[in-house]
Design an enzyme around this catalytic site. Structure first.
Site, PDB file in Angstrom:
ATOM      1  N   HIS A   1       0.632  -1.011  -0.334  1.00  0.00           N
ATOM      2  CA  HIS A   1       0.238  -0.030  -0.204  1.00  0.00           C
ATOM      3  C   HIS A   1       1.180   1.406  -0.029  1.00  0.00           C
ATOM      4  O   HIS A   1       0.693   2.252  -0.700  1.00  0.00           O
ATOM      5  CB  HIS A   1      -0.833   0.228   0.843  1.00  0.00           C
ATOM      6  CG  HIS A   1      -1.445   1.390   1.378  1.00  0.00           C
ATOM      7  ND1 HIS A   1      -3.266   0.821   0.828  1.00  0.00           N
ATOM      8  CD2 HIS A   1      -1.322   2.208   1.831  1.00  0.00           C
ATOM      9  CE1 HIS A   1      -3.474   2.709   1.123  1.00  0.00           C
ATOM     10  NE2 HIS A   1      -2.549   3.275   1.833  1.00  0.00           N
ATOM     11  N   GLU A   2       2.077   1.381   1.027  1.00  0.00           N
ATOM     12  CA  GLU A   2       2.624   2.740   1.443  1.00  0.00           C
ATOM     13  C   GLU A   2       4.066   2.819  -0.159  1.00  0.00           C
ATOM     14  O   GLU A   2       3.430   3.834  -0.598  1.00  0.00           O
ATOM     15  CB  GLU A   2       3.595   2.626   2.368  1.00  0.00           C
ATOM     16  CG  GLU A   2       2.434   2.157   3.295  1.00  0.00           C
ATOM     17  CD  GLU A   2       1.682   4.064   3.551  1.00  0.00           C
ATOM     18  OE1 GLU A   2       2.264   5.105   3.306  1.00  0.00           O
ATOM     19  OE2 GLU A   2       0.957   3.698   4.345  1.00  0.00           O
TER      20      GLU A   2
ATOM     21  N   HIS B   1       2.098   4.372  -2.737  1.00  0.00           N
ATOM     22  CA  HIS B   1       1.530   6.092  -2.849  1.00  0.00           C
ATOM     23  C   HIS B   1       3.286   6.539  -3.544  1.00  0.00           C
ATOM     24  O   HIS B   1       3.195   7.511  -4.498  1.00  0.00           O
ATOM     25  CB  HIS B   1       2.019   6.553  -1.169  1.00  0.00           C
ATOM     26  CG  HIS B   1       0.283   5.886  -0.602  1.00  0.00           C
ATOM     27  ND1 HIS B   1      -0.943   6.434  -1.485  1.00  0.00           N
ATOM     28  CD2 HIS B   1       0.253   5.818   0.404  1.00  0.00           C
ATOM     29  CE1 HIS B   1      -1.696   6.618  -0.767  1.00  0.00           C
ATOM     30  NE2 HIS B   1      -1.256   5.218   0.282  1.00  0.00           N
TER      31      HIS B   1
HETATM   32 ZN   LIG Z   1      -2.405   5.132   1.905  1.00  0.00          ZN
END
Ligand SMILES: [Zn+2]
Ligand SMILES: *[C@@H]1O[C@H](CO)[C@@H](O)[C@H](O)[C@H]1NC(C)=O
Ligand SMILES: *[C@@H]1O[C@H](CO)[C@@H](O)[C@H](O)[C@H]1NC(C)=O
Ligand SMILES: *[C@@H]1O[C@H](CO)[C@@H](O)[C@H](O)[C@H]1NC(C)=O
Length: 701
Positions: free
Chosen positions: A494-495, A498
């Site tokens: 997830h990170e 980003h």
């Molecule tokens: Zn996030």
């Protein structure tokens, strides 16, 4: 992301772009790794310059303070010169460009002063960062109230001869920021606005203080805590008379509600937890009134609209629609799930009424019965280096990128690595990211991505994006492989999503290339990528048994992880929707009876289950009170869109680079400069819908 955590991130200021739970990272490509381990830490060698980076690494405390003062002085100069432009002479070139360029150029310098607060081993440096941040924040706050600049920008908007849609958008945002500070109001109202803001800040602080100061606990005998593992009991304080202290902090409450076999204990804990800090209810009531007054002053119908107006959701009524559609459509599924739990309780505890305090415990029991999954075993398949190289591979293949480690780059700690990101087909340098993933003393305790330099292209001067990913993994040491728990794996992907999103952004103004612009939108790609952790093809890329990494994770385990993810999800979601609706309602009406509302809403959303007597999320759930007020819905919002994109475009072919490139070009690249709903519809070739999300929630039990 939990709300407590959200709170902490808020407090830590603009610096922390995004965070998730806890998670892991480290590098990759085995060959590179070996080489870099030898090369990169020979101290005396001259560190390599990082081309295109304005981020200053490893500054001393006094350098940080000097730099902060220089930034402020320079910024003031630019502001003064823009303010001096006669209103009939304003142009994009003399107003917008200098302001955009100032922001873009200063941002990496500001971050150079501030980010070491999260990672530096020196307390002096961390203190200097806090002081630098204070000075810079105070300067920024002064600038955001400069009427002279506001008038100049307004004059430019009135003229309206922009060269690009980005400029137009930038002008609009500048005006919006000034006006959210009340600059279009007469002086008396502006003063009232300031008073309200101060009041809200003070109330928020009081609310948080009450929560932090809360030392209450309950006492239980060992028998009353049956079901909790001995390791848990071992670290509990005792009262000297053979009873254990269960504090009302989540690290005690969650395990008790999930594992304790004794229904009366669960109920006592749930009730006490839901009642703690009752003094916060009147504080929240006052805070809500002040927020409404603030929103009204600024011309909004209510606070929720003020909070949502500039986000993707757009208005409070859209949020209500979404939450209610989802809740309505999931009722049948949730009722089936609840029936299973009731039946289990009957078997285990006899004819006792099922209450909300039983949810966590029986969900866990049911999952354990239905799904064969041992998270301790699963962990053996996730050595941190391997996970990271798998994540790299997924992102590189999917989005047409190439990562390359930079040896000998200047860093702030020997654990830190720097990577370049290239476009696979043209070979162009697109950006950099730092990985600082191992835990050490004094380091920020959460996983997050920090924007260090936003991409921009102004007046021919190009800045490329530079991101930093921080997390807290155990390092691999002799004999002890650094292993990640499965939720950490998901969080890491997830990170890292980003990071990729940030680096693929091609907006030409730094404001639009960050990760903060629209929080409803920005979480969507990262949430979508989480799906790659649940498909066996991709899961195999990020896993391998630590003693023999050629041994991939079993398909059965993957299947179980997937089932685990969707099991009882309708019921769990209903509970989240309850809080989101509560949050939305209290922020859309001026005078609401907070106690009465919760009592009424609870059974209505949660299939007839009544609220526990006297409990109220208003007193102790900081998310809806502070930090995410009126925006708790955002997590569900982003998941809805993420589910649609995954199901419509990626689920049939996880590694389709053509689709990935389309996503990169149509969604990542324009980033914050276009209407998010439009971007997503363009990519999907249809209007987004909630169906895929609903489907994902309803193929359980
Ligand atoms: Zn996030
Ligand atoms: C289910 O969702 C649709 C929108 O997708 C909505 O029109 C409908 O009213 C919802 N059904 C219920 C029972 O809430
Ligand atoms: C950072 O700077 C300090 C002194 O300013 C120095 O001792 C240290 O070695 C530097 N760290 C790295 C990783 O370069
Ligand atoms: C750059 O991005 C960060 C993180 O998203 C954001 O907070 C910041 O405001 C952006 N910088 C500028 C100059 O707009």
């Amino acid at each position: 992301m939990s709300s407590d955590q959200g709170k902490r991130e808020q407090r830590s200021g603009r610096l922390v772009a995004l965070t998730g739970g806890a998670a892991a990272v480290f590098l990759a490509l085995a060959v590179n790794f070996a080489v870099s381990a030898i090369n990169s830490r020979s101290r005396n060698r001259k560190k390599r310059e990082v081309r295109g980076s304005n981020v200053q690494i490893n500054l001393t405390a006094s350098e940080i303070l000097r730099l902060a003062d220089r930034i402020i002085a320079q910024s003031k100069k630019v502001y003064d010169s823009v303010a001096a432009i006669p209103l009939d002479k304003v142009t994009c070139a003399n107003v917008l460009l200098p302001l955009a360029e100032l922001e873009g150029q200063h941002f990496p310098l500001v971050q150079s002063c501030v980010f070491p607060k999260l990672v530096s081993t020196s307390e002096d440096v961390r203190k200097a960062c806090a002081e630098a941040e204070r000075r810079i924040d105070s300067h920024v706050s002064t600038c955001s109230k400069r009427e002279d600049i506001y008038r100049v920008v307004k004059a430019l908007v009135a003229r309206g001869d922009y060269m690009s849609s980005e400029e137009k958008c930038f002008a609009k945002i500048l005006v919006q920021d000034f006006e959210r500070n009340g600059l279009n109001l007469p002086m008396t109202k502006r003063e009232e606005l300031q008073r309200l803001k101060t009041q809200i800040d003070e109330l928020s602080m009081q609310y948080i203080r009450n929560l932090n100061d809360d030392q209450s606990y309950l006492l239980f005998t060992e028998i009353e805590l049956a079901g909790l593992p001995p390791e848990f009991l071992k670290v509990l304080d005792e009262d000297g008379k053979g009873k254990y202290k269960i504090s009302l902090k989540s690290h005690h409450v969650s395990p008790t509600l999930e594992l304790c076999k004794v229904g009366s204990t669960r109920k006592a804990v749930a009730v006490a937890y839901g009642r703690r800090c009752e003094a916060n209810i009147p504080i929240l009531e006052k805070m809500i009134q002040s927020r409404h007054r603030l929103a009204r002053l600024l011309g909004y119908g209510n606070y929720a609209d003020y909070a949502i107006n500039h986000r993707m959701a757009g208005s409070s009524s859209k949020v209500f629609d979404l939450l209610e559609d989802i809740s309505g459509n999931l009722s049948e599924q949730a009722a089936r799930e609840l029936a299973i739990l009731r039946e289990l309780k009957k078997q285990e505890e006899g004819e006792l009424t099922f209450g909300v305090e039983d949810l966590l415990y029986y969900v866990k029991r049911a999952r354990d019965q239905q799904i064969d999954l041992d998270f301790g075993d699963v962990k053996q398949y996730f050595p941190v280096n391997l996970v990271l190289s798998g994540i790299f591979k997924i992102c590189q293949d999917l989005f047409g990128l190439r990562f390359e480690i930079i040896e000998d780059a200047e860093v702030w700690h020997s654990d830190v690595e720097l990577f370049s990101v290239f476009d696979l087909s043209s070979g162009d340098l697109m950006g950099y990211f730092y990985l600082d993933i191992y835990s050490r003393e004094g380091k920020y305790a959460h996983t997050c991505v920090v924007a260090l330099q936003n991409g921009s292209l102004i007046g021919g001067r190009k800045l490329i994006p530079i991101a930093l990913l921080i997390s807290q993994f155990e390092k691999e040491v002799d004999g002890h492989p650094g292993l990640l728990r499965f939720p950490e794996v998901v969080n890491l992907l997830h990170e890292f999503g980003h990071v990729v999103q940030y680096i693929c952004n091609r907006a030409s103004i730094a404001r639009f290339s960050g990760l903060r612009l629209d929080p409803d939108f920005v979480e969507i790609p990262a949430r979508m990528l989480e799906n790659w952790c649940y498909e066996s093809l991709s899961l195999k890329l990020i896993s391998g048994f630590h003693k023999d990494i050629t041994k991939a994770i079993d398909d059965n385990i993957c299947e179980s992880l997937k089932r685990w993810r969707s099991s009882f999800s309708a019921l769990r979601l209903k509970q989240e929707i309850l809080y989101c609706l509560f949050d939305q309602i209290i922020h859309s009406t001026e005078d609401v009876d907070i106690q009465g509302l919760y009592k009424h809403l609870h059974p209505k959303v949660l299939l007839g289950l009544p609220a526990l007597e006297g409990t109220n999320p208003a007193s102790s759930f900081p998310g809806s009170a502070i930090g995410f007020e009126a925006t708790c819905y955002s997590r569900i919002w982003s998941e809805v869109f993420a589910a649609d994109i995954f199901a419509s475009k990626f689920s049939v072919d996880l590694f389709n680079q053509h689709t990935g490139m389309q996503f990169r070009n149509k969604v990542f690249a324009p980033g914050g400069e276009k209407d998010p709903l439009q971007l997503l519809s363009d990519f999907l070739g249809k209007e987004p819908s909630i169906q895929a999300f609903l489907d994902a929630k309803s193929d359980s039990c």
